[in-house]
Write a protein that holds these residues in place. Structure first.
Motif, PDB file in Angstrom:
ATOM      1  N   GLY A 297      40.060 -12.562   0.221  1.00 54.46           N
ATOM      2  CA  GLY A 297      39.933 -12.597  -1.224  1.00 54.46           C
ATOM      3  C   GLY A 297      41.155 -13.071  -1.975  1.00 54.46           C
ATOM      4  N   THR A 298      42.250 -13.320  -1.259  1.00 57.53           N
ATOM      5  CA  THR A 298      43.480 -13.792  -1.908  1.00 57.53           C
ATOM      6  C   THR A 298      43.237 -15.121  -2.628  1.00 57.53           C
ATOM      7  N   GLN A 299      43.720 -15.221  -3.859  1.00 58.90           N
ATOM      8  CA  GLN A 299      43.623 -16.461  -4.620  1.00 58.90           C
ATOM      9  C   GLN A 299      44.799 -17.353  -4.217  1.00 58.90           C
ATOM     10  N   ARG A 300      44.503 -18.446  -3.532  1.00 54.76           N
ATOM     11  CA  ARG A 300      45.563 -19.340  -3.067  1.00 54.76           C
ATOM     12  C   ARG A 300      45.730 -20.527  -4.012  1.00 54.76           C
ATOM     13  N   ILE A 301      46.958 -20.748  -4.430  1.00 57.08           N
ATOM     14  CA  ILE A 301      47.286 -21.910  -5.255  1.00 57.08           C
ATOM     15  C   ILE A 301      48.118 -22.852  -4.392  1.00 57.08           C
ATOM     16  N   MET A 302      47.548 -24.011  -4.086  1.00 52.60           N
ATOM     17  CA  MET A 302      48.182 -24.940  -3.171  1.00 52.60           C
ATOM     18  C   MET A 302      48.820 -26.098  -3.920  1.00 52.60           C
ATOM     19  N   ASN A 303      50.102 -26.299  -3.628  1.00 53.82           N
ATOM     20  CA  ASN A 303      50.876 -27.380  -4.251  1.00 53.82           C
ATOM     21  C   ASN A 303      50.753 -27.350  -5.774  1.00 53.82           C
ATOM     22  N   ARG A 304      50.699 -26.142  -6.303  1.00 54.91           N
ATOM     23  CA  ARG A 304      50.728 -25.859  -7.743  1.00 54.91           C
ATOM     24  C   ARG A 304      49.480 -26.273  -8.521  1.00 54.91           C
ATOM     25  N   LYS A 305      48.462 -26.799  -7.857  1.00 56.06           N
ATOM     26  CA  LYS A 305      47.302 -27.236  -8.634  1.00 56.06           C
ATOM     27  C   LYS A 305      45.945 -26.896  -8.028  1.00 56.06           C
ATOM     28  N   TRP A 306      45.832 -26.771  -6.707  1.00 58.33           N
ATOM     29  CA  TRP A 306      44.539 -26.490  -6.096  1.00 58.33           C
ATOM     30  C   TRP A 306      44.393 -24.991  -5.859  1.00 58.33           C
ATOM     31  N   LYS A 307      43.316 -24.423  -6.378  1.00 57.97           N
ATOM     32  CA  LYS A 307      43.076 -22.988  -6.206  1.00 57.97           C
ATOM     33  C   LYS A 307      41.840 -22.763  -5.343  1.00 57.97           C
ATOM     34  N   VAL A 308      41.983 -21.943  -4.307  1.00 55.70           N
ATOM     35  CA  VAL A 308      40.852 -21.583  -3.450  1.00 55.70           C
ATOM     36  C   VAL A 308      40.914 -20.088  -3.166  1.00 55.70           C
ATOM     37  N   VAL A 309      39.762 -19.523  -2.816  1.00 58.70           N
ATOM     38  CA  VAL A 309      39.684 -18.118  -2.432  1.00 58.70           C
ATOM     39  C   VAL A 309      39.731 -18.031  -0.916  1.00 58.70           C
ATOM     40  N   HIS A 310      40.628 -17.209  -0.391  1.00 58.54           N
ATOM     41  CA  HIS A 310      40.745 -17.045   1.055  1.00 58.54           C
ATOM     42  C   HIS A 310      39.593 -16.191   1.548  1.00 58.54           C
ATOM     43  N   LYS A 311      38.731 -16.775   2.381  1.00 62.58           N
ATOM     44  CA  LYS A 311      37.479 -16.130   2.766  1.00 62.58           C
ATOM     45  C   LYS A 311      37.528 -15.505   4.151  1.00 62.58           C
ATOM     46  N   GLY A 312      38.747 -15.212   4.613  1.00 63.51           N
ATOM     47  CA  GLY A 312      38.925 -14.522   5.885  1.00 63.51           C
ATOM     48  C   GLY A 312      40.262 -13.810   5.861  1.00 63.51           C
ATOM     49  N   LEU A 313      40.798 -13.528   7.035  1.00 66.18           N
ATOM     50  CA  LEU A 313      42.118 -12.924   7.179  1.00 66.18           C
ATOM     51  C   LEU A 313      43.031 -13.873   7.937  1.00 66.18           C
ATOM     52  N   ASP A 314      44.297 -13.906   7.570  1.00 62.53           N
ATOM     53  CA  ASP A 314      45.301 -14.541   8.420  1.00 62.53           C
ATOM     54  C   ASP A 314      46.073 -13.433   9.115  1.00 62.53           C
ATOM     55  N   ILE A 315      46.076 -13.460  10.437  1.00 60.00           N
ATOM     56  CA  ILE A 315      46.744 -12.433  11.239  1.00 60.00           C
ATOM     57  C   ILE A 315      47.925 -13.068  11.961  1.00 60.00           C
ATOM     58  N   ARG A 316      49.090 -12.470  11.823  1.00 61.46           N
ATOM     59  CA  ARG A 316      50.284 -13.011  12.485  1.00 61.46           C
ATOM     60  C   ARG A 316      50.091 -13.005  13.998  1.00 61.46           C
ATOM     61  N   GLY A 317      50.657 -13.998  14.656  1.00 61.44           N
ATOM     62  CA  GLY A 317      50.545 -14.070  16.110  1.00 61.44           C
ATOM     63  C   GLY A 317      51.617 -14.957  16.699  1.00 61.44           C
ATOM     64  N   ARG A 318      51.885 -14.756  17.957  1.00 58.01           N
ATOM     65  CA  ARG A 318      52.835 -15.597  18.683  1.00 58.01           C
ATOM     66  C   ARG A 318      52.073 -16.743  19.337  1.00 58.01           C
ATOM     67  N   GLU A 319      52.671 -17.883  19.404  1.00 59.12           N
ATOM     68  CA  GLU A 319      52.062 -19.030  20.082  1.00 59.12           C
ATOM     69  C   GLU A 319      51.653 -18.619  21.491  1.00 59.12           C
ATOM     70  N   GLY A 320      50.375 -18.790  21.816  1.00 59.31           N
ATOM     71  CA  GLY A 320      49.887 -18.459  23.146  1.00 59.31           C
ATOM     72  C   GLY A 320      49.392 -17.039  23.320  1.00 59.31           C
ATOM     73  N   GLU A 321      49.438 -16.219  22.275  1.00 57.84           N
ATOM     74  CA  GLU A 321      48.945 -14.838  22.366  1.00 57.84           C
ATOM     75  C   GLU A 321      47.421 -14.840  22.494  1.00 57.84           C
ATOM     76  N   GLU A 322      46.885 -13.939  23.313  1.00 58.14           N
ATOM     77  CA  GLU A 322      45.448 -13.907  23.562  1.00 58.14           C
ATOM     78  C   GLU A 322      44.664 -13.377  22.366  1.00 58.14           C
TER      79      GLU A 322
END
Length: 278
Positions: A164-189
């Motif tokens: 649900g986060t409101q994302r503003i990209m490059n100061r002009k494009w706005k989108v609603v985040h429709k999932g989760l971003d979960i931190r991870g290490r490259e190659g983590e299962e």
């Protein structure tokens, strides 16, 4: 003749009573925009299968216990706060169950991304449109239930961007985040959130290497930005199976997993989804 008529009337009365006496349990009863919910219906004769609808969206049911059924629904992230009524039907009878959507303030996030990932070329725009059409068609399919029990998170790590986060990209494009971003290490299962079948495993423009699992009953989970697939199309997976590795393919500024949930084509909050009493 009188005795026969009495028996017939008694049978009809009992039949009507068994249908009318069905019980509906809704959980939770108060949700935020984009949240899912569970409907459990018990006390139903074998020949009856319930249906449930909310805001013209119908949610299917599957068997639950000896005399019950379970359905999973959701409301769209754009749903306005207020009281709504879920209509549950069994045979010719129905019950209206109150569902309250509470006012929720979502976060705002500002991002700076490469210009070609925000302002697309004509070729990339056409590609994105084709991919979106495919995904829309995919998520519209309702198959038999595969999932069992509660859903789990695919990574046990910190969430970097909430649903649900409101994302503003490059100061002009706005989108609603429709999932989760979960931190991870490259190659983590990355683990499958529940039992399901692989219905997509390929590279997409925005999602990079993307896996979609069909769990049946209109429920899908989505895993994006993978560095590697550990499954293939049409594979059956069990809850907790390794399906791929964390990466940063597609529109990504670093290694992480974008995890999404679809319920009857609606985007549902994955955190709320894993808390459902299934």
């Amino acid at each position: 003749m009188g005795a026969h008529l009495l028996l017939t009337l008694t049978f009809l009365l009992l039949s009507c009573t068994s249908v009318f006496a069905f019980h509906v349990e809704l959980s939770p009863e108060v949700i935020s925009p984009g949240d899912p919910f569970v409907v459990k219906v018990t006390g139903i004769a074998d020949e009856h299968v319930p249906t449930a609808s909310l805001k013209k969206k119908t949610f299917p049911f599957s068997r639950y216990g000896d005399d019950g059924f379970v359905g999973i629904g959701a409301v769209d992230v754009t749903t306005k706060p207020g009281a709504y009524y879920l209509t549950v039907r069994v045979g010719t009878k129905k019950k209206n169950i109150k569902l309250t959507v509470e006012r929720t303030v979502f976060k705002t996030q500002k991002l700076t991304l490469p210009k070609d990932k925000v302002s697309l070329s004509r070729k990339d725009t056409e590609r994105v449109k084709r991919e979106n059409r495919r995904l829309k068609k995919l998520f519209s399919k309702v198959t038999d239930r595969i999932w069992h029990g509660e859903f789990i998170m695919p990574l046990p790590n910190e969430i970097s961007t909430d649903f649900g986060t409101q994302r503003i990209m490059n100061r002009k494009w706005k989108v609603v985040h429709k999932g989760l971003d979960i931190r991870g290490r490259e190659g983590e299962e990355i683990k499958a959130a529940n039992d399901g079948r692989v219905v997509l495993a390929e590279e997409l423009f925005y999602g990079g290497n993307t896996v979609v699992l069909d769990h049946g009953q209109g429920v899908y989970t989505v895993y994006m930005h993978l560095s590697q697939f550990n499954i293939g199309i049409d594979d059956s997976v069990s809850k907790g199976d390794d399906i791929g590795l964390v990466g940063m393919t597609g529109r990504s500024t670093g290694p992480h997993l974008h995890f999404g949930v679809k319920v009857m084509s609606l985007n549902a909050n994955p955190v709320s989804f894993t808390k459902l009493p299934l």
